[in-house]
Scaffold this motif. Structure first.
Motif, PDB file in Angstrom:
ATOM      1  N   LEU A 184       0.797  -1.217   0.000  1.00  0.00           N
ATOM      2  CA  LEU A 184       0.000   0.000   0.000  1.00  0.00           C
ATOM      3  C   LEU A 184       0.836   1.277   0.000  1.00  0.00           C
ATOM      4  N   SER A 185       2.119   1.154  -0.294  1.00  0.00           N
ATOM      5  CA  SER A 185       2.952   2.348  -0.442  1.00  0.00           C
ATOM      6  C   SER A 185       3.740   2.229  -1.727  1.00  0.00           C
ATOM      7  N   ALA A 186       3.934   3.358  -2.390  1.00  0.00           N
ATOM      8  CA  ALA A 186       4.770   3.406  -3.583  1.00  0.00           C
ATOM      9  C   ALA A 186       6.233   3.446  -3.169  1.00  0.00           C
ATOM     10  N   PRO A 187       7.151   3.159  -4.080  1.00  0.00           N
ATOM     11  CA  PRO A 187       8.570   3.173  -3.717  1.00  0.00           C
ATOM     12  C   PRO A 187       9.057   4.504  -3.164  1.00  0.00           C
ATOM     13  N   ASP A 188       8.433   5.610  -3.601  1.00  0.00           N
ATOM     14  CA  ASP A 188       8.862   6.911  -3.094  1.00  0.00           C
ATOM     15  C   ASP A 188       8.244   7.253  -1.746  1.00  0.00           C
ATOM     16  N   GLY A 189       7.494   6.308  -1.169  1.00  0.00           N
ATOM     17  CA  GLY A 189       6.896   6.519   0.141  1.00  0.00           C
ATOM     18  C   GLY A 189       5.479   7.046   0.105  1.00  0.00           C
ATOM     19  N   SER A 190       4.960   7.405  -1.063  1.00  0.00           N
ATOM     20  CA  SER A 190       3.601   7.916  -1.144  1.00  0.00           C
ATOM     21  C   SER A 190       2.595   6.776  -0.991  1.00  0.00           C
ATOM     22  N   ARG A 191       1.366   7.133  -0.684  1.00  0.00           N
ATOM     23  CA  ARG A 191       0.318   6.145  -0.431  1.00  0.00           C
ATOM     24  C   ARG A 191      -0.311   5.677  -1.732  1.00  0.00           C
ATOM     25  N   VAL A 192      -0.677   4.416  -1.780  1.00  0.00           N
ATOM     26  CA  VAL A 192      -1.431   3.868  -2.900  1.00  0.00           C
ATOM     27  C   VAL A 192      -2.914   4.040  -2.591  1.00  0.00           C
ATOM     28  N   PRO A 193      -3.708   4.627  -3.494  1.00  0.00           N
ATOM     29  CA  PRO A 193      -5.136   4.818  -3.216  1.00  0.00           C
ATOM     30  C   PRO A 193      -5.836   3.483  -2.969  1.00  0.00           C
ATOM     31  N   PRO A 194      -6.842   3.484  -2.104  1.00  0.00           N
ATOM     32  CA  PRO A 194      -7.522   2.217  -1.792  1.00  0.00           C
ATOM     33  C   PRO A 194      -8.185   1.581  -3.003  1.00  0.00           C
ATOM     34  N   GLY A 195      -8.650   2.388  -3.959  1.00  0.00           N
ATOM     35  CA  GLY A 195      -9.271   1.816  -5.147  1.00  0.00           C
ATOM     36  C   GLY A 195      -8.301   0.983  -5.953  1.00  0.00           C
ATOM     37  N   ARG A 196      -7.062   1.450  -6.069  1.00  0.00           N
ATOM     38  CA  ARG A 196      -6.068   0.679  -6.808  1.00  0.00           C
ATOM     39  C   ARG A 196      -5.752  -0.624  -6.086  1.00  0.00           C
ATOM     40  N   THR A 197      -5.674  -0.553  -4.761  1.00  0.00           N
ATOM     41  CA  THR A 197      -5.455  -1.773  -3.988  1.00  0.00           C
ATOM     42  C   THR A 197      -6.606  -2.751  -4.189  1.00  0.00           C
ATOM     43  N   ALA A 198      -7.833  -2.232  -4.158  1.00  0.00           N
ATOM     44  CA  ALA A 198      -9.003  -3.099  -4.343  1.00  0.00           C
ATOM     45  C   ALA A 198      -8.958  -3.790  -5.700  1.00  0.00           C
ATOM     46  N   ARG A 199      -8.530  -3.082  -6.735  1.00  0.00           N
ATOM     47  CA  ARG A 199      -8.450  -3.701  -8.055  1.00  0.00           C
ATOM     48  C   ARG A 199      -7.435  -4.837  -8.081  1.00  0.00           C
ATOM     49  N   ARG A 200      -6.290  -4.614  -7.443  1.00  0.00           N
ATOM     50  CA  ARG A 200      -5.271  -5.669  -7.413  1.00  0.00           C
ATOM     51  C   ARG A 200      -5.786  -6.901  -6.695  1.00  0.00           C
ATOM     52  N   LEU A 201      -6.499  -6.695  -5.604  1.00  0.00           N
ATOM     53  CA  LEU A 201      -7.031  -7.835  -4.864  1.00  0.00           C
ATOM     54  C   LEU A 201      -8.134  -8.541  -5.643  1.00  0.00           C
ATOM     55  N   LEU A 202      -8.971  -7.772  -6.332  1.00  0.00           N
ATOM     56  CA  LEU A 202     -10.008  -8.382  -7.161  1.00  0.00           C
ATOM     57  C   LEU A 202      -9.389  -9.222  -8.277  1.00  0.00           C
TER      58      LEU A 202
ATOM     59  N   PRO B 108      10.020   0.805 -13.429  1.00  0.00           N
ATOM     60  CA  PRO B 108       8.623   1.025 -13.035  1.00  0.00           C
ATOM     61  C   PRO B 108       8.296   0.342 -11.712  1.00  0.00           C
ATOM     62  N   ALA B 109       7.855   1.157 -10.744  1.00  0.00           N
ATOM     63  CA  ALA B 109       7.528   0.659  -9.406  1.00  0.00           C
ATOM     64  C   ALA B 109       8.716  -0.022  -8.741  1.00  0.00           C
ATOM     65  N   GLN B 110       9.922   0.253  -9.231  1.00  0.00           N
ATOM     66  CA  GLN B 110      11.157  -0.334  -8.704  1.00  0.00           C
ATOM     67  C   GLN B 110      11.143  -1.851  -8.742  1.00  0.00           C
ATOM     68  N   LEU B 111      10.412  -2.402  -9.697  1.00  0.00           N
ATOM     69  CA  LEU B 111      10.420  -3.831  -9.979  1.00  0.00           C
ATOM     70  C   LEU B 111      11.225  -4.051 -11.252  1.00  0.00           C
ATOM     71  N   ALA B 112      12.138  -5.002 -11.233  1.00  0.00           N
ATOM     72  CA  ALA B 112      13.032  -5.169 -12.377  1.00  0.00           C
ATOM     73  C   ALA B 112      13.321  -6.628 -12.633  1.00  0.00           C
ATOM     74  N   ASP B 113      13.591  -6.934 -13.905  1.00  0.00           N
ATOM     75  CA  ASP B 113      14.132  -8.220 -14.305  1.00  0.00           C
ATOM     76  C   ASP B 113      15.224  -7.944 -15.324  1.00  0.00           C
ATOM     77  N   LEU B 114      15.748  -8.995 -15.914  1.00  0.00           N
ATOM     78  CA  LEU B 114      16.858  -8.781 -16.844  1.00  0.00           C
ATOM     79  C   LEU B 114      16.431  -7.956 -18.057  1.00  0.00           C
ATOM     80  N   ARG B 115      15.141  -7.981 -18.413  1.00  0.00           N
ATOM     81  CA  ARG B 115      14.677  -7.216 -19.571  1.00  0.00           C
ATOM     82  C   ARG B 115      14.749  -5.716 -19.310  1.00  0.00           C
ATOM     83  N   THR B 116      14.237  -5.289 -18.166  1.00  0.00           N
ATOM     84  CA  THR B 116      14.239  -3.857 -17.868  1.00  0.00           C
ATOM     85  C   THR B 116      15.602  -3.391 -17.376  1.00  0.00           C
ATOM     86  N   ALA B 117      16.270  -4.216 -16.581  1.00  0.00           N
ATOM     87  CA  ALA B 117      17.552  -3.796 -16.013  1.00  0.00           C
ATOM     88  C   ALA B 117      18.608  -3.626 -17.095  1.00  0.00           C
TER      89      ALA B 117
END
Length: 682
Positions: free
Chosen positions: A92-110, A354-363
C-alpha cells in the motif's frame, strides 16, 4: 485487547507453510526467533473476531528494518490453510513513500480473486468513491480469505476495504500508529533481542565465526540495534571478507552510524585520520548521532574495497548532525562502498524501473548492458540483501524489487553520481525496450495481424502466446507506471506515446484486460495530446473515454466526455469527429430520457453527415431524430424522418435497417390511428 510489545525468545529456521499462500513474496530464507510475536499475532487474530459478522483487522507495527514484512509473511504462511479461498497480498505504499489509493489496492485484490466486474471504471474525480472498493467488499462477503496489506500509510487506505465478510481477516503492517480505526490494538515489534540477533548472524555468516567471538558478536548486534535488515547487510560484508574480525565490524558500523561518509571514496594509500573511531568533537564509539551518508562507489572488489573499514572512509571534519542514529543507513553505507562501479550503477538505475520492480529485460535497458550481464548483477545485488526477490515472471524470469527503505537514499546517490543526460538516456532506453516487448507480445497473440516486429535478443524474448498474455497481465501495472512516469516528467512524450499505442493494440487481446485498463490508457493519451497541442488526438481520446463510460451506464459522465470531444474536434476542424461526438452525446441524452437534448444532438450530427455524403449514417440519424420527435409527441415530424430513413435504407440495400425502421413506422402509424397506446420512445 491489551497492548503487546513483542520480544524474542529463541530462534527458528526454515520457511513457513506453503499452499494457499503461493502468491506471497518469498521473504527471507533465514528467520530468527519471533516466537512471541507470532503468538501475539495469533492471539490478535483470534480476538479480531474471525467468524463474527465483520472482517477482522490485525495491525503489525514496526519501523523500517525491524523485519515487520518478513514476520507478517511468516505468520501468513503458517495460518494459510485456515483460509481455503486464499491469501492475498498488496503493498500500500509506492517506492517513493507515497500512499497507494484504496481503489487501486481493491483492483489488485479483485484480480487475485479473478472477480473484477466487467464494467468497473475509476471514480468520477479524485475525491469520488471508487467502485472497486465496493466490488471487493461484495466479492469477499462469502469467502474465507486472509489479506496481507503491507506498509499501510494511514487508516484511510484501510477503511474502504473493511467489509462484512465474516471469514475475512486483514493483516496490515505499518511503520506507525493507524489513528482513526477503533478497537484495534497493534502488535508492536522492535529489534530482535541480543540472543536472537546473534543467532541470526550465525545463520547468515557461519556459526563458527560468530561463536568464536561472542563478545564481538554481541557488540555487532548492539551496533545494528538488533534490527534484522541492518544485521543482514552487515553479514554480507563479513561473508565477503573472511579476514574481517567481528569486533572490527561492530566498530566500523558504530563509526559509520555516528558520522557521515565523504561524497567521494578516499584515494588509495594510508588509512584516513581518526583511525581510532573518535570524531573531532571527542565522541567515542556511539557518542555521535548521525545518519551514515553514502557517496559514489569506491574501488572494485579485489582492490581492497571489501575489507576497508568505515573509519577509513569518513571525513576528518566530523559528522553532520541528524536527529537520530540510523544503524540501517550506516550498514548500507559500508556495504555500498564495497560495490564495484557496475553494481553500484545498476542499483542506482533501478530507481528508474517502473515501481522499482526489475528483471533482466528492464535492467539491461536501464544500464545499457547485455541481458545475461544484467541478470548476474541483479542476482548479486539480491544476494547482498540490496534487492528483494519477487515471484518470477510467467516464463520463469527472476524479478526483484528495490526495498522501500532504500529507495530515497538511492535517488540521492543517483543525483550525485549520474549526469542528467545519462539518466534521461536510461529512461528512454527503458521505454523503447518496453515498446518492443509489448509489440512482440502482440505479435504472438495475433500472428499475421500486421508486420512482424524486429525480433528481440534471445534472453529477452517471450516464446509463446500464453507467455505473452501472462506477461502483459503480470507487468500491466509496471507498464502503466512507466508511461505515467514518463508523461509526468514531460520530456519523453514521443516514447511514452508509442508505448501507449502498443498497449492499446496488445491489451485487448488478453482475457485479463478490463475497461479500467483501457480507461487509464486513454487518459494518458489525452494528457499527452493536450500538452502537445494536438486537438484531433485529444478528441479521439475523449471519444474513447466517453464510450467506456457509456458502456458502464455512466451517462452523465459519458456526455461530459463527448461534449469535451466536440470542443476539441471543432478546434481541429474535424467535422467527422464533431458528428461522432454529437451522435454519441445524443445517445447519452436518449438513455437519460432527455428527448429534447437528444433530438438537438442527433439533428446537428445529421446535418454534418449529410454534408459529408455519409448515407448509412444519415439513415441511422434520421431514425434517431424520429424517435426523439415521437418522445416529444411531434408525430408528423417523426413520420417524415422515419420515411426518409426507410427510403435510404432501401436504396442502400440494407434490409435489416429497412425492416427496423419499417416496424417503428408501423407502430407510430398505429399509435396515431388510436390502435396502440404505448409510447415508442425506447
Amino acid at each position: 485487547m491489551a497492548r503487546k510489545t513483542a520480544t524474542i525468545e529463541e530462534r527458528s529456521a526454515g520457511p513457513g507453510a506453503a499452499g494457499p499462500a503461493d502468491g506471497l513474496p518469498p521473504g527471507p530464507t533465514a528467520f530468527a526467533g519471533r516466537r512471541t510475536e507470532l503468538a501475539a499475532l495469533t492471539a490478535a487474530a483470534r480476538a479480531a473476531g474471525r467468524g463474527g459478522d465483520a472482517a477482522g483487522l490485525v495491525v503489525l507495527a514496526g519501523r523500517a528494518g525491524s523485519g515487520r514484512t518478513a514476520l507478517a509473511l511468516r505468520w501468513a504462511r503458517s495460518v494459510a490453510v485456515q483460509y481455503p479461498d486464499g491469501v492475498l497480498y498488496a503493498r500500500l505504499s509506492a517506492p517513493d513513500g507515497s500512499r497507494v489509493p484504496p481503489g487501486r489496492t481493491a483492483r489488485r485484490l479483485l484480480e487475485q480473486l479473478d472477480a473484477v466486474p466487467a464494467g468497473l471504471l475509476p471514480p468520477d474525480g479524485p475525491d469520488g468513491d471508487d467502485p472497486a472498493c465496493a466490488a471487493l467488499r461484495e466479492a469477499l462477503a462469502e469467502r474465507e480469505v486472509l489479506l496481507l496489506l503491507d506498509d499501510v500509510k494511514d487508516a484511510a487506505q484501510l477503511r474502504p476495504l473493511l467489509g462484512t465478510g465474516p471469514g475475512v481477516l486483514l493483516l496490515a503492517t505499518t511503520g506507525g500508529p493507524l489513528t482513526g480505526i477503533g478497537d484495534v490494538d497493534p502488535v508492536i515489534i522492535g529489534g530482535l533481542d541480543q540472543v536472537a540477533a546473534v543467532g541470526l548472524l550465525g545463520d547468515l555468516v557461519g556459526g563458527t565465526r560468530i561463536s568464536c567471538d561472542p563478545v564481538g558478536a554481541a557488540d555487532l548486534a548492539d551496533a545494528c540495534a538488533c534490527r534484522p535488515a541492518a544485521l543482514r547487510l552487515t553479514a554480507v560484508r563479513l561473508r565477503a571478507d573472511a579476514r574481517a574480525a567481528v569486533t572490527d565490524a561492530a566498530a566500523d558500523l558504530t563509526a559509520a552510524t555516528g558520522r557521515t561518509a565523504s561524497a567521494e571514496p578516499p584515494a588509495a594509500g594510508p588509512a584516513a585520520e581518526r583511525a581510532d573511531g573518535k570524531d573531532a568533537r571527542g565522541g567515542g564509539r556511539g557518542a555521535g548521532k548521525g545518519r551514515g551518508g553514502v557517496g559514489r562507489p569506491g574501488r572494485a572488489e579485489g582492490e581492497g574495497g571489501e575489507g576497508r573499514r568505515a573509519r577509513d572512509l569518513l571525513p576528518a571534519d566530523g559528522p553532520v548532525p541528524v536527529p537520530e542514529v540510523d544503524p540501517l543507513g550506516g550498514a548500507f553505507e559500508l556495504l555500498y562502498r564495497t560495490l564495484t562501479p557496475a553494481r553500484a550503477r545498476m542499483l542506482r538505475m533501478l530507481t528508474l524501473a517502473p515501481a522499482q520492480l526489475a528483471d533482466l529485460r528492464t535492467a539491461s535497458a536501464l544500464v545499457g548492458c547485455p541481458a545475461p550481464e544484467a541478470a548476474g548483477l541483479l542476482a548479486d545485488l539480491a544476494e547482498r540483501e540490496l534487492l528483494a526477490a519477487e515471484p518470477p515472471a510467467a516464463d520463469g524470469t527472476a524479478r526483484y524489487r528495490v526495498p522501500g527503505w532504500l529507495h530515497p537514499r538511492l535517488v540521492e546517490l543517483r543525483a550525485e553520481a549520474d549526469r542528467p543526460a545519462e539518466v534521461e538516456l536510461a529512461r528512454a532506453r527503458l521505454l523503447e525496450r518496453l515498446v518492443r516487448l509489448v509489440d512482440s507480445a502482440q505479435a504472438l497473440l495475433a500472428p499475421g495481424a500486421g508486420p512482424a516486429p524486429d525480433p528481440l535478443p534471445g534472453p529477452l524474448r517471450l516464446r509463446t502466446a500464453d507467455q505473452a498474455a501472462r506477461w502483459l497481465d503480470e507487468e500491466r501495472d509496471q507498464l502503466f507506471t512507466a508511461v505515467g512516469d514518463a508523461i509526468g516528467q514531460g520530456d519523453l512524450d514521443g516514447s511514452a506515446g508509442r508505448l501507449v499505442g502498443a498497449l492499446l493494440r496488445a491489451l485487448p487481446l488478453t482475457p485479463a484486460t478490463v475497461p479500467a485498463d483501457l480507461h487509464r490508457l486513454h487518459e494518458l493519451v489525452l494528457e499527452v495530446a493536450e500538452r502537445a497541442g494536438a486537438p484531433r488526438r485529444a478528441a479521439a481520446a475523449l471519444l474513447n473515454l466517453g464510450d467506456l463510460q457509456a458502456a458502464a451506464g455512466r451517462w452523465e459522465r459519458a456526455a461530459g466526455r463527448y461534449r469535451a470531444a466536440l470542443d476539441r474536434a471543432r478546434a481541429a476542424g474535424d467535422e467527422l469527429g464533431c458528428a461522432r461526438a454529437l451522435e454519441s452525446a445524443g445517445g447519452c441524452y436518449r438513455a437519460l430520457g432527455d428527448a429534447v437534448r437528444a433530438g438537438d444532438s442527433y439533428g446537428r450530427a445529421l446535418a454534418l453527415r449529410q454534408e459529408a455524403g455519409d448515407a448509412p449514417a444519415e439513415a441511422r440519424l434520421l431514425a434517431r431524430v424520429a424517435e426523439a420527435h415521437t418522445a416529444q409527441r411531434r408525430f408528423e415530424e417523426a413520420l417524415r424522418e422515419y420515411r426518409a430513413a426507410f427510403g435510404i435504407f432501401r436504396r442502400l440495400g440494407d434490409e435489416r435497417g429497412a425492416a427496423l425502421v419499417g416496424l417503428a413506422l408501423d407502430r407510430l402509424q398505429q399509435q396515431l390511428a388510436g390502435e396502440w397506446n404505448h409510447p415508442i420512445a425506447e
